[in-house]
Design a protein around this motif. Structure first.
Motif, mmCIF file in Angstrom:
data_model
loop_
_atom_site.group_PDB
_atom_site.id
_atom_site.type_symbol
_atom_site.label_atom_id
_atom_site.label_comp_id
_atom_site.label_asym_id
_atom_site.label_seq_id
_atom_site.Cartn_x
_atom_site.Cartn_y
_atom_site.Cartn_z
ATOM 1 N N UNK A 28 -7.207 -17.196 -1.378
ATOM 2 C CA UNK A 28 -7.609 -15.967 -0.346
ATOM 3 C C UNK A 28 -6.489 -14.964 -1.346
ATOM 4 N N UNK A 29 -5.089 -14.789 -0.547
ATOM 5 C CA UNK A 29 -4.433 -13.773 -1.288
ATOM 6 C C UNK A 29 -3.537 -13.935 -2.936
ATOM 7 N N UNK A 30 -4.063 -14.815 -3.435
ATOM 8 C CA UNK A 30 -3.826 -14.866 -5.306
ATOM 9 C C UNK A 30 -5.299 -14.546 -5.173
ATOM 10 N N UNK A 31 -6.363 -14.627 -5.239
ATOM 11 C CA UNK A 31 -7.899 -13.977 -5.437
ATOM 12 C C UNK A 31 -7.847 -12.295 -4.857
ATOM 13 N N UNK A 32 -6.908 -12.049 -4.784
ATOM 14 C CA UNK A 32 -7.502 -10.508 -3.815
ATOM 15 C C UNK A 32 -5.830 -9.821 -4.779
ATOM 16 N N UNK A 33 -4.947 -10.759 -5.319
ATOM 17 C CA UNK A 33 -4.123 -10.224 -5.865
ATOM 18 C C UNK A 33 -3.141 -9.161 -4.630
ATOM 19 N N UNK A 34 -2.946 -10.248 -3.351
ATOM 20 C CA UNK A 34 -2.317 -9.362 -2.522
ATOM 21 C C UNK A 34 -3.262 -9.273 -1.314
ATOM 22 N N UNK A 35 -2.267 -8.791 -0.382
ATOM 23 C CA UNK A 35 -2.729 -8.553 0.840
ATOM 24 C C UNK A 35 -1.979 -7.551 2.282
ATOM 25 N N UNK A 36 -1.049 -7.034 0.883
ATOM 26 C CA UNK A 36 0.000 -6.611 1.726
ATOM 27 C C UNK A 36 0.648 -5.161 0.702
ATOM 28 N N UNK A 37 1.331 -4.320 1.111
ATOM 29 C CA UNK A 37 1.842 -2.898 1.055
ATOM 30 C C UNK A 37 3.287 -2.902 0.553
ATOM 31 N N UNK A 38 3.675 -2.383 -0.255
ATOM 32 C CA UNK A 38 5.266 -2.085 -0.419
ATOM 33 C C UNK A 38 5.550 -0.967 0.537
ATOM 34 N N UNK A 39 6.920 -0.823 0.811
ATOM 35 C CA UNK A 39 7.679 0.145 2.321
ATOM 36 C C UNK A 39 6.865 1.131 1.677
ATOM 37 N N UNK A 40 6.611 1.380 3.192
ATOM 38 C CA UNK A 40 6.136 2.741 3.362
ATOM 39 C C UNK A 40 7.380 4.361 3.512
ATOM 40 N N UNK A 41 7.295 5.168 3.270
ATOM 41 C CA UNK A 41 8.027 5.537 4.206
ATOM 42 C C UNK A 41 7.326 6.645 5.651
ATOM 43 N N UNK A 42 7.816 6.396 6.543
ATOM 44 C CA UNK A 42 6.820 7.156 7.742
ATOM 45 C C UNK A 42 7.439 8.723 8.214
ATOM 46 N N UNK A 43 6.465 9.522 7.391
ATOM 47 C CA UNK A 43 6.672 11.271 7.715
ATOM 48 C C UNK A 43 6.476 11.724 9.072
ATOM 49 N N UNK A 44 5.454 11.006 9.756
ATOM 50 C CA UNK A 44 4.741 11.707 11.149
ATOM 51 C C UNK A 44 4.261 10.811 11.835
ATOM 52 N N UNK A 45 4.148 10.363 13.219
ATOM 53 C CA UNK A 45 4.144 9.544 14.275
ATOM 54 C C UNK A 45 3.614 9.865 15.353
#
Length: 140
Positions: A28-45
């Protein structure tokens, strides 16, 4: 739900799987061409997440993993790994300024910098998957 996922705990894993589904299979991961993001920088929480992130001096980053019924937003603080577990029916995803996305679940939120085309494409993939595979009428 904000949860510490640093250690392998079957009860915790089952709780996460009940909220957002089991991880996708390799095919399924191959069919979806990946299921995860790159590293994302947090600006606020939100304050609960902010109180965890200020415990160390490192750059605050996170990753997003897609699941069949939701997403996991994972980040590190000190030597611990935390996950914000968000089922699709509670996910609110907003594109703020051209360079920022806001991810909400109830009282929790994380704002991330979107400084690459791959980040925009991944967020679009999440929203498309949510719209295509998740209808609020058939789930809580």
């Amino acid at each position: 739900m904000l949860i510490n996922v640093s250690y392998n705990n079957p009860e915790r894993r089952e709780k996460i799987n009940a909220e957002v589904g089991k991880p996708f299979s390799l095919i399924e991961r191959f069919k979806m061409k990946g299921i995860g993001s790159n590293k994302l920088f947090i600006t606020s929480t939100s304050i609960e997440i902010h109180n965890l992130l200020i415990l160390d001096k490192y750059t605050n980053t996170c990753n997003i993993e897609m699941r069949p019924d939701g997403i996991l937003v994972t980040f590190r603080s000190l030597l611990e790994t935390y996950a914000l577990v968000i089922p699709y029916y509670k996910l609110k995803l907003y594109k703020g300024k051209a360079e920022e996305y806001s991810i909400y679940r109830d009282q929790y939120f994380i704002k991330v910098k979107a400084d690459s085309k791959s980040t925009h494409n991944f967020m679009k993939k999440v929203l498309d998957f949510k719209a295509k595979h998740w209808s609020s009428s058939s789930h809580p």
